[in-house]
Design a protein around this motif. Sequence first.
Motif, PDB file in Angstrom:
ATOM      1  N   MET A   1       0.829  -1.202   0.000  1.00 27.55           N
ATOM      2  CA  MET A   1       0.000   0.000   0.000  1.00 27.55           C
ATOM      3  C   MET A   1       0.865   1.255   0.000  1.00 27.55           C
ATOM      4  N   ILE A   2       1.956   1.196   0.761  1.00 22.80           N
ATOM      5  CA  ILE A   2       2.798   2.379   0.939  1.00 22.80           C
ATOM      6  C   ILE A   2       3.772   2.551  -0.214  1.00 22.80           C
ATOM      7  N   GLY A   3       4.500   1.457  -0.557  1.00 26.28           N
ATOM      8  CA  GLY A   3       5.594   1.543  -1.516  1.00 26.28           C
ATOM      9  C   GLY A   3       5.202   2.060  -2.890  1.00 26.28           C
ATOM     10  N   PRO A   4       4.204   1.460  -3.571  1.00 26.03           N
ATOM     11  CA  PRO A   4       3.870   1.944  -4.910  1.00 26.03           C
ATOM     12  C   PRO A   4       3.383   3.391  -4.929  1.00 26.03           C
ATOM     13  N   ALA A   5       2.586   3.766  -3.924  1.00 30.73           N
ATOM     14  CA  ALA A   5       2.094   5.147  -3.892  1.00 30.73           C
ATOM     15  C   ALA A   5       3.260   6.125  -3.721  1.00 30.73           C
ATOM     16  N   VAL A   6       4.173   5.814  -2.796  1.00 35.34           N
ATOM     17  CA  VAL A   6       5.336   6.683  -2.589  1.00 35.34           C
ATOM     18  C   VAL A   6       6.201   6.711  -3.840  1.00 35.34           C
ATOM     19  N   ALA A   7       6.405   5.534  -4.452  1.00 32.17           N
ATOM     20  CA  ALA A   7       7.229   5.473  -5.661  1.00 32.17           C
ATOM     21  C   ALA A   7       6.611   6.285  -6.790  1.00 32.17           C
ATOM     22  N   GLY A   8       5.306   6.134  -6.995  1.00 32.54           N
ATOM     23  CA  GLY A   8       4.653   6.892  -8.051  1.00 32.54           C
ATOM     24  C   GLY A   8       4.741   8.395  -7.843  1.00 32.54           C
ATOM     25  N   LEU A   9       4.510   8.828  -6.600  1.00 33.62           N
ATOM     26  CA  LEU A   9       4.607  10.262  -6.303  1.00 33.62           C
ATOM     27  C   LEU A   9       6.042  10.765  -6.461  1.00 33.62           C
ATOM     28  N   LEU A  10       7.009   9.940  -6.019  1.00 33.25           N
ATOM     29  CA  LEU A  10       8.408  10.350  -6.115  1.00 33.25           C
ATOM     30  C   LEU A  10       8.852  10.443  -7.565  1.00 33.25           C
ATOM     31  N   ILE A  11       8.447   9.463  -8.389  1.00 33.89           N
ATOM     32  CA  ILE A  11       8.791   9.510  -9.807  1.00 33.89           C
ATOM     33  C   ILE A  11       8.184  10.746 -10.467  1.00 33.89           C
ATOM     34  N   ALA A  12       6.918  11.031 -10.152  1.00 32.69           N
ATOM     35  CA  ALA A  12       6.267  12.206 -10.727  1.00 32.69           C
ATOM     36  C   ALA A  12       6.943  13.491 -10.271  1.00 32.69           C
ATOM     37  N   ALA A  13       7.316  13.555  -8.980  1.00 23.75           N
ATOM     38  CA  ALA A  13       7.950  14.762  -8.446  1.00 23.75           C
ATOM     39  C   ALA A  13       9.324  15.001  -9.048  1.00 23.75           C
ATOM     40  N   LEU A  14      10.020  13.912  -9.431  1.00 25.37           N
ATOM     41  CA  LEU A  14      11.375  14.039  -9.969  1.00 25.37           C
ATOM     42  C   LEU A  14      11.411  14.116 -11.492  1.00 25.37           C
ATOM     43  N   GLY A  15      10.225  14.251 -12.115  1.00 19.93           N
ATOM     44  CA  GLY A  15      10.202  14.476 -13.555  1.00 19.93           C
ATOM     45  C   GLY A  15       9.715  13.327 -14.398  1.00 19.93           C
ATOM     46  N   SER A  16       9.384  12.198 -13.780  1.00 21.06           N
ATOM     47  CA  SER A  16       8.796  11.043 -14.488  1.00 21.06           C
ATOM     48  C   SER A  16       9.700  10.431 -15.543  1.00 21.06           C
ATOM     49  N   GLY A  17      10.991  10.616 -15.415  1.00 20.03           N
ATOM     50  CA  GLY A  17      11.916  10.071 -16.401  1.00 20.03           C
ATOM     51  C   GLY A  17      12.734   8.917 -15.869  1.00 20.03           C
ATOM     52  N   VAL A  18      13.780   8.586 -16.617  1.00 19.39           N
ATOM     53  CA  VAL A  18      14.661   7.471 -16.269  1.00 19.39           C
ATOM     54  C   VAL A  18      15.370   7.723 -14.950  1.00 19.39           C
ATOM     55  N   ARG A  19      15.888   8.930 -14.745  1.00 19.33           N
ATOM     56  CA  ARG A  19      16.613   9.235 -13.505  1.00 19.33           C
ATOM     57  C   ARG A  19      15.700   9.158 -12.279  1.00 19.33           C
ATOM     58  N   ALA A  20      14.466   9.593 -12.455  1.00 15.44           N
ATOM     59  CA  ALA A  20      13.515   9.518 -11.344  1.00 15.44           C
ATOM     60  C   ALA A  20      13.304   8.062 -10.915  1.00 15.44           C
TER      61      ALA A  20
END
Length: 432
Positions: free
Chosen positions: A154-173
């Motif tokens: 419940m926690i991991g995917p939501a945090v990962a998705g938000l973190l990827i979006a916050a960091l630009g949604s690219g490869v580095r994120a």
Amino acid sequence: MSPTFSALAVRNYRIYILGAIVSNTGTWMQRIGQDWLVLQLTNSGTALGITTGLQLLPALLFSPIAGVVADRVPKRTILRCTQIAMAVPAALLGILAVTGVVQAWHVYLLAFVFGIGTAFDAPARQSFVVEIVGPKDLANAVGLNSASFNLARMIGPAVAGLLIAALGSGVRAAGWVILVNAVSYLAVLTSLQLLDPRHLTPSEVTGTRKHAVRDGITYVRSRPDLVLILTCVFFVGTFGMNFQMTSALMATQVFGKGAGEYGLLASIMALGSLAGALLAARRARPRLRFVVLAGAAFSVTEIVAGLMPTYVTFAAVLPVLGLCALTMVTSANATIQLTSSPMMRGRVAALYLMVFMGGTPVGAPLVGWVGETFGARWMLLGGGGVTLLGIAAATAWYFGTQDAQREELRRGLRDLPWSHARRAHLHGVEIR
């Protein structure tokens, strides 16, 4: 203490499960990050299936050997080694992505190496639980392990998705998310160090007996109930539980959503999975019938999910899908551990994991190809349909073997003197 949480009365188990929650959260973050990384590099459902298949291929190749190792080497020692074996490829993949030099073949290779660590970790981890809590609380502990896994889900995917979006949604994120998982293995290493060895009950080490793998397979073949469970688990794991691919392609291709909405789907499903794990934890002794019915309910629900017209309705079905899946898997896991000989527990757990995860290298690319060729919905419709047919066939075979065994027993009793046959009848064997 409530029957749902009785294993938490054991201090060693409380320490162990806290470390597992942290590590599992990191693992789920990497799953989202790795899938997003593959989609960014290839935009291919087949490539996503290949990555998943390669990561789980070692479970098919090495699980029998890993089960023998789990029966021969202290499990605490194995777990210390496997945490490092999983942290290193995660760190390498994260660094490659963050530095911008990652290519698809890097992901394939490191996913396979990561899977080797997982293949040796899983049987030892599964059979280590009984050494922490004992047979009395084993079923509850298995359920709570699944609950902690799905709390992390419940926690991991939501945090990962938000973190990827916050960091630009690219490869580095995606790379930064994967690096978080590499660090999370320190939590398990710390928890293993803090366990009090005086309150552990290690299983007897089997030594260096020849044909150990064959002995484990022979043992399972002699138990129709275990064969039924493993067959049901095979169909569910191979064709049904490809949630990483199905959710990714349904979110992006069918509903036109991004990383945040994709991560949210995994967390929504985890709500149902957590409920299923807690439901299974309340059952002191799961029944074989419960495992089969949960598998059939999962198959039907997956077909229903494939028919949902919108993102919201699709998301609404996912908790039910997660509940059925985890109820079935957790009950199956507890049943094989409770009913297997202690000397065989590591090998039986390894065979369970081999058929559960090892079928994915075949199923994941096939399901991914179906999604790319016919559309993402057919991944769910086809996967659910094949799983339902497989469970039905396995159940019919099981009842056929039971009828044959009863008939053989009746024939044997008819050949006994009357007094022996009468005695058998008085002990519950009906002779017709």
